[in-house]
Design an enzyme around this catalytic site. Sequence first.
Site, PDB file in Angstrom:
ATOM      1  N   GLU A 182       0.802  -1.213   0.000  1.00 61.57           N
ATOM      2  CA  GLU A 182       0.000   0.000   0.000  1.00 61.57           C
ATOM      3  C   GLU A 182       0.841   1.271   0.000  1.00 61.57           C
ATOM      4  OE1 GLU A 182      -3.088   0.271  -0.433  1.00 61.57           O
ATOM      5  OE2 GLU A 182      -3.998  -1.643   0.086  1.00 61.57           O
ATOM      6  N   GLU A 191       7.343 -21.600   7.690  1.00 58.71           N
ATOM      7  CA  GLU A 191       7.474 -20.759   8.881  1.00 58.71           C
ATOM      8  C   GLU A 191       8.518 -21.304   9.856  1.00 58.71           C
ATOM      9  OE1 GLU A 191       4.542 -21.782  12.437  1.00 58.71           O
ATOM     10  OE2 GLU A 191       3.471 -20.938  10.733  1.00 58.71           O
TER      11      GLU A 191
END
Length: 310
Positions: free
Chosen positions: A94, A125
Amino acid sequence: MTSTSNPRDLRAELESLTTEAFRPDLADIDRLPTLEIARLMNGEDATVPAAVAARLPAIAAAIDAIADRMARGGRLIYAGAGTAGRLGVLDASECPPTFNTDPEQVVGLIAGGPAAMVTSVEGAEDSADLARADLDALALTSADTVVGISASGRTPYAIAAVEHARRQGALTVGLACNADSALAAAAEHGIEIVVGPELITGSTRLKAGTAQKLVLNMLSTITMIRLGKTYGNLMVDVRASNEKLRARSRRIVALATGAPDEEIERALAATDGEVKNAILTLLADVDGHTAARLLEESGGHLRAALAAAR
């Protein structure tokens, strides 16, 4: 590193985490009317801002440190797995349309790569090696900042990213949702937003995810304010890449200057659509070339450029 391959040890570790705690008072939630579940969930969500507020001094200290590095040409790099990683990628993505940053200036790394944005990548992960490789691919410098994100505060990928970045001399921030987390301990700036047990046991995309989103909003937005990417509360570095943003650009110039539409159109045309430059031409009565020079000399800070022009 706090990870473990022993299932029994891992279970005990998870049971010690606030974000994984079971709430007996919600054991019959599936038997409640939908409206009552919605009320319960909304009430849980309402507690998140207070948890963030409790850590504002730590957040502000991290922001000042990040802004100092970025003012010297550094990058802001988020690193996380699963929901945490996705939130980092979202925040990074963004920044270019909102603040006209280079896509490489704010970067989101997610364990498992871009495919992990929509599909779980098994084992990613848990890989410290993967975190180190992802950061090495970016050629870290001491001007960069790496923010490790993990609700549990124990995710190996996030911890390894912070540890590796710190060894490279980069600034490090650890954002977690449990107290006394390994991630916060590994970072120079530890931010622990303790939101408590989730409505659905262990579903940290809920309150923990909301808390992480709020903090990431602060890290990027306030850093950009410190870097001169806004004028007051106006997005003067907005990139007009579509019709909606072009309309927003005109509105921002109007709000900043009070100039009529015809003058705004001329100013934007004279500055190739650069909002900040257009505002400067109108408020300081200078041409587009002079506006560009003044902004360059002021490091992109419109208020400083205005002061210099006057």
